[in-house]
Each structure stands twice: as structure tokens, then as C-alpha cells.
Design a protein around this motif. Sequence first.
Motif, PDB file in Angstrom:
ATOM      1  N   VAL A   1       0.857  -1.195   0.000  1.00 34.86           N
ATOM      2  CA  VAL A   1       0.000   0.000   0.000  1.00 34.86           C
ATOM      3  C   VAL A   1       0.887   1.237   0.000  1.00 34.86           C
ATOM      4  CG1 VAL A   1      -1.797   1.291   1.183  1.00 34.86           C
ATOM      5  CG2 VAL A   1      -1.804  -1.221   1.263  1.00 34.86           C
ATOM      6  N   ILE A   2       0.763   2.031  -1.030  1.00 35.51           N
ATOM      7  CA  ILE A   2       1.531   3.276  -1.139  1.00 35.51           C
ATOM      8  C   ILE A   2       0.567   4.413  -0.832  1.00 35.51           C
ATOM      9  CG2 ILE A   2       2.826   4.754  -2.713  1.00 35.51           C
ATOM     10  CD1 ILE A   2       3.445   1.972  -4.119  1.00 35.51           C
ATOM     11  N   LYS A   3       0.854   5.162   0.206  1.00 30.68           N
ATOM     12  CA  LYS A   3      -0.119   6.143   0.682  1.00 30.68           C
ATOM     13  C   LYS A   3       0.592   7.375   1.214  1.00 30.68           C
ATOM     14  CE  LYS A   3      -0.170   4.389   5.391  1.00 30.68           C
ATOM     15  NZ  LYS A   3      -0.978   4.067   6.552  1.00 30.68           N
ATOM     16  N   SER A   4      -0.215   8.390   1.484  1.00 34.57           N
ATOM     17  CA  SER A   4       0.233   9.583   2.192  1.00 34.57           C
ATOM     18  C   SER A   4      -0.731   9.835   3.329  1.00 34.57           C
ATOM     19  CB  SER A   4       0.272  10.798   1.261  1.00 34.57           C
ATOM     20  OG  SER A   4      -1.015  11.098   0.781  1.00 34.57           O
ATOM     21  N   GLY A   5      -0.214  10.174   4.487  1.00 31.99           N
ATOM     22  CA  GLY A   5      -1.065  10.344   5.645  1.00 31.99           C
ATOM     23  C   GLY A   5      -1.043   9.092   6.509  1.00 31.99           C
ATOM     24  N   LEU A   6      -0.973   9.289   7.811  1.00 36.41           N
ATOM     25  CA  LEU A   6      -0.850   8.164   8.731  1.00 36.41           C
ATOM     26  C   LEU A   6      -2.074   7.262   8.730  1.00 36.41           C
ATOM     27  CD1 LEU A   6       0.715  10.004  11.831  1.00 36.41           C
ATOM     28  CD2 LEU A   6       1.878   8.510  10.193  1.00 36.41           C
ATOM     29  N   PHE A   7      -3.205   7.857   8.502  1.00 35.21           N
ATOM     30  CA  PHE A   7      -4.433   7.088   8.680  1.00 35.21           C
ATOM     31  C   PHE A   7      -5.054   6.623   7.366  1.00 35.21           C
ATOM     32  CE2 PHE A   7      -4.080  10.366  12.007  1.00 35.21           C
ATOM     33  CZ  PHE A   7      -3.862   9.548  13.102  1.00 35.21           C
ATOM     34  N   LYS A   8      -4.418   6.966   6.252  1.00 35.81           N
ATOM     35  CA  LYS A   8      -4.955   6.542   4.955  1.00 35.81           C
ATOM     36  C   LYS A   8      -4.736   5.043   4.742  1.00 35.81           C
ATOM     37  CE  LYS A   8      -7.001   9.632   2.397  1.00 35.81           C
ATOM     38  NZ  LYS A   8      -8.352   9.402   1.904  1.00 35.81           N
ATOM     39  N   GLY A   9      -5.734   4.481   4.017  1.00 35.03           N
ATOM     40  CA  GLY A   9      -5.595   3.075   3.634  1.00 35.03           C
ATOM     41  C   GLY A   9      -5.941   2.097   4.727  1.00 35.03           C
ATOM     42  N   ALA A  10      -6.569   2.556   5.798  1.00 35.88           N
ATOM     43  CA  ALA A  10      -6.917   1.640   6.884  1.00 35.88           C
ATOM     44  C   ALA A  10      -7.955   0.635   6.410  1.00 35.88           C
ATOM     45  CB  ALA A  10      -7.438   2.423   8.077  1.00 35.88           C
ATOM     46  N   GLY A  11      -7.664  -0.628   6.677  1.00 36.14           N
ATOM     47  CA  GLY A  11      -8.619  -1.678   6.371  1.00 36.14           C
ATOM     48  C   GLY A  11      -8.587  -2.196   4.959  1.00 36.14           C
ATOM     49  N   ILE A  12      -7.558  -1.874   4.175  1.00 31.51           N
ATOM     50  CA  ILE A  12      -7.452  -2.432   2.819  1.00 31.51           C
ATOM     51  C   ILE A  12      -7.295  -3.946   2.929  1.00 31.51           C
ATOM     52  CG2 ILE A  12      -6.022  -2.535   0.752  1.00 31.51           C
ATOM     53  CD1 ILE A  12      -5.416   0.407   1.113  1.00 31.51           C
ATOM     54  N   PRO A  13      -8.097  -4.733   2.176  1.00 28.49           N
ATOM     55  CA  PRO A  13      -8.006  -6.195   2.258  1.00 28.49           C
ATOM     56  C   PRO A  13      -6.567  -6.682   2.067  1.00 28.49           C
ATOM     57  CG  PRO A  13      -9.892  -5.573   0.926  1.00 28.49           C
ATOM     58  CD  PRO A  13      -9.139  -4.312   1.208  1.00 28.49           C
ATOM     59  N   GLY A  14      -6.167  -7.602   2.919  1.00 32.50           N
ATOM     60  CA  GLY A  14      -4.818  -8.162   2.861  1.00 32.50           C
ATOM     61  C   GLY A  14      -3.841  -7.437   3.737  1.00 32.50           C
ATOM     62  N   THR A  15      -4.270  -6.378   4.425  1.00 30.10           N
ATOM     63  CA  THR A  15      -3.382  -5.626   5.306  1.00 30.10           C
ATOM     64  C   THR A  15      -3.912  -5.659   6.735  1.00 30.10           C
ATOM     65  OG1 THR A  15      -4.516  -3.516   5.009  1.00 30.10           O
ATOM     66  CG2 THR A  15      -2.815  -4.069   3.394  1.00 30.10           C
ATOM     67  N   SER A  16      -3.055  -5.281   7.665  1.00 31.13           N
ATOM     68  CA  SER A  16      -3.432  -5.162   9.069  1.00 31.13           C
ATOM     69  C   SER A  16      -3.407  -3.696   9.468  1.00 31.13           C
ATOM     70  CB  SER A  16      -2.454  -5.957   9.957  1.00 31.13           C
ATOM     71  OG  SER A  16      -2.473  -7.328   9.630  1.00 31.13           O
ATOM     72  N   LEU A  17      -4.183  -3.359  10.458  1.00 32.33           N
ATOM     73  CA  LEU A  17      -4.206  -1.986  10.956  1.00 32.33           C
ATOM     74  C   LEU A  17      -2.925  -1.711  11.741  1.00 32.33           C
ATOM     75  CD1 LEU A  17      -7.884  -1.764  12.291  1.00 32.33           C
ATOM     76  CD2 LEU A  17      -7.001  -0.779  10.176  1.00 32.33           C
ATOM     77  N   ASP A  18      -2.361  -0.551  11.522  1.00 31.41           N
ATOM     78  CA  ASP A  18      -1.211  -0.170  12.345  1.00 31.41           C
ATOM     79  C   ASP A  18      -1.713   0.566  13.587  1.00 31.41           C
ATOM     80  OD1 ASP A  18      -1.720   2.517  11.666  1.00 31.41           O
ATOM     81  OD2 ASP A  18      -0.382   2.423   9.926  1.00 31.41           O
TER      82      ASP A  18
END
Length: 435
Positions: free
Chosen positions: A190-207
Amino acid sequence: MRSLSQDFKSKRPLLINPSQAEAFLERCASVEIPMAAKMTDMGEMLAAIFGAKQTLEKFPPFAIVPVKGVIGANLSELESMCGCCDISDVEEMLEECERDPAIKTIILDIDSPGGTSVGVPELANRIKNSKKEVISFTASECCSAAYWIGSQANAGFYATGSSTVGSVGVYIAYPDCSEAYKMEGVRMEVIKSGLFKGAGIPGTSLDANQRKMLQDEVNEIHGEFKMAVKGVREFVDDASMEGQTFSGKKAAEAGMVTGLVNGFDEMMESLNSAVAAQMEADEENDERQECAEGVGHKAEEDEGDEYGTSRMASDRALLGIKANVLKASAAKMPAKVKADEESEDEKNDGVAPQPKGEEGEEGKGDIDAKDKAKDPTDPDDPEYDPDEDPSLKAKAEPSTEKADAEADAGEKAVDTDSDTDDKSKHKRNKSRGVA
């Protein structure tokens, strides 16, 4: 589904039990609507599955506002027909009640497991600040978003002992599918900007940052929820608002509802017995109408239903009553009046009584057998006719020219006067000295 589906699947804060939300979505997805189905047919089919949509009812000074089904905001018509409760519809019904001067008390009839959080705090605040008295009632389920709304009633909250009340809490669900992806040999980048962007994208875990953000969001909504409840139901403690549900009896003990009733009718009876009687009468009338509509086709076959006779049977009954009335009236009628009316009826029918002749030729019918037997020369005969007596014809006054012409032609008038007239004429002739 549009709004509810998106809210349930887009990881927004929810005010409904997760299993109930999932069951509702599955039920809606299982409905198969034919492509060529008309809107009316589709509405009838959905009403048979989910129940007919409830509407505002008024029994001045009371108005009943239904809050039934899964709660959402700005729902589509299809979602509403699937048994959902649109916050906008509830607001419109409240506005109508507030504009009506005949309405003094609004009753929220609640049967809902909850729903989304969007729009619920605003609706609850509106109910709390209503210019009318507001009473909440549930005989089944009033949980999460539904309890937030119902708890704001300023004139009491009544529940049955076996109902389900409470579930003061909020949640957001994010499935962590990272291990499943790894087993499939898939690794998500996941390539993102912002700490909270991309939360919950399938295949990833929440930081940690994303988790804290979501936790803060649900805590904020939960705090508003508890504050709203305690602002009206001040005896409820925080321990009773940790997401658990209660029976109506336990909810009353915890101060979450004002009191217990055995049902809606009992509550209305305690509020206003006259209105309760009117509502019961209206319900019975509605049931009779529904039953009559259900067996309406039988009326065409002259079959009765459990509430009365059919249309054709009713018509026959009315005809029978009319015939009996006419018969009774005729029995009380004097003989002369009867004769006059019978004569008038014959005139109205346009058919004059004709003498029955043996030859059957028109205009030349023989006189009746009774007429053949009478003696026109015997004054003592009841049928005596002075005009037919040859001894009197010589003393009669000269006839007119028309009578002489008819006599020369051999035409003879047939007397059709009644027996009563003959007797009267006989008496008149005697009074004149005519034997």
C-alpha cells in the motif's frame, strides 16, 4: 441496497448488533425480483416478505409514529420496502405532528435492532426538544440506534417485560485478511500519504495509528450516546451502557425505561380510555374490511362471508322486505281503494281489459257466459239493465243522429259498467219513476 449496504461494508461506526446486520443483508440479497415485474407487483411481493410499510396514524390528541426495521439515512425506495426505517421519514412525521394543533402527544412505536450512526444523534436531539409530549413504547426490540432515539422521549418510555432493550455501544469492524493472503502467496503493498490513509485495505493489518483513530471515533460516538441517555433517564448508570441488552423487566430495574405494560392497548388505556376504545374499534373495522376484500370474489357467486350476506343475497333480502311491506299495506287497504288502484295500474300499463270471446276475433268477442244468462227484461234480476229493456226503449227520448246512425248500422254498445254501477243506476231510475 444502497446506503445501508455501504455503511455496513465500508467500516463506518454502527449502532446495530453485527450478526443482525449480517442477517439483514443476507435476507435482502436472497430476494429475487423478476426483471419484467411491475412496481406494484414488486411492492406486494416485498410486503409479503418484509411486512407492509408502517405509516403515521392520528387519534387526536395522540399520534403514533412508527420506528420499525433497520435504521438508516436517505434510503432508497427499495430499501424502505425491504423493511428499513428511514430517518428522513421519521423526521417528516414528527414535523407533521408538530404542525397539527389537534395533536398533543406523540407516541414512538419502536421495533428495531438499530442501524447506522449517521443522522441518529440529530433525530434523538430533535425528539428531546420537541414542543409536544413524546412517549416511547416497545413490545419487541429497541436496541442501539433505536434505543438512542427512544430514550429521548420526554413523557415516558414503556416496554413489555419480554422485550429487548439497550445495547448502548458503537463499533467498527475491520477484517484482517493478511494471513489468508499470505497463504495464497499474495502480499499487499500500500503506497499512501497520511498516517491514517488506507486503513482496512483487504490483505493488510491496521497499524497503531489507524487503530487509535478508529477507537477514538467509536469512543466519541459512545460518549454522546451515554450522555444523551443520562440527560433524560438520569437514573441509568454507566455500567448498564456497555453494549449489553436487557429484558424489559431488567431495563425497568436499571432505569432504562419508565415502566412496564402488558401491551400497547394497556398503555393507551392508561393514557386515555376513550381514545383506546376508538383505536380498538378502528382496528376491528379494518379487519372486517380486509376480510371482505379477501372474499370479495365470492360475492359474485352469491356466497356469503362471516360478516354478513353477499351482495346478491342482500339484494334478495331487500326485495323480500319490499314485497312484504307492499303485501301488508294492501291487506290494510279498503276494498274500493284497492279497486281504484288496480284500475289505475291497468291504465298505467296501457292495457285495457278485453272481454273474452269464444270466436276470438278482435272487436267481436262474445259476452261472458254470465252475461248470457241474465234476463234484461226482469227488473228483479240483479243484472237488470233498464237500457236493455224493450218496454222502456219506446218511452225513451229520441236519440241523437249519431245514435240513430249506429242503430241503423246494427252496432250495439256493450255495457261494461260494474255491478255496483248497475245497481246504482237501477236505483236512480226507480227514483225517477221508471219501472
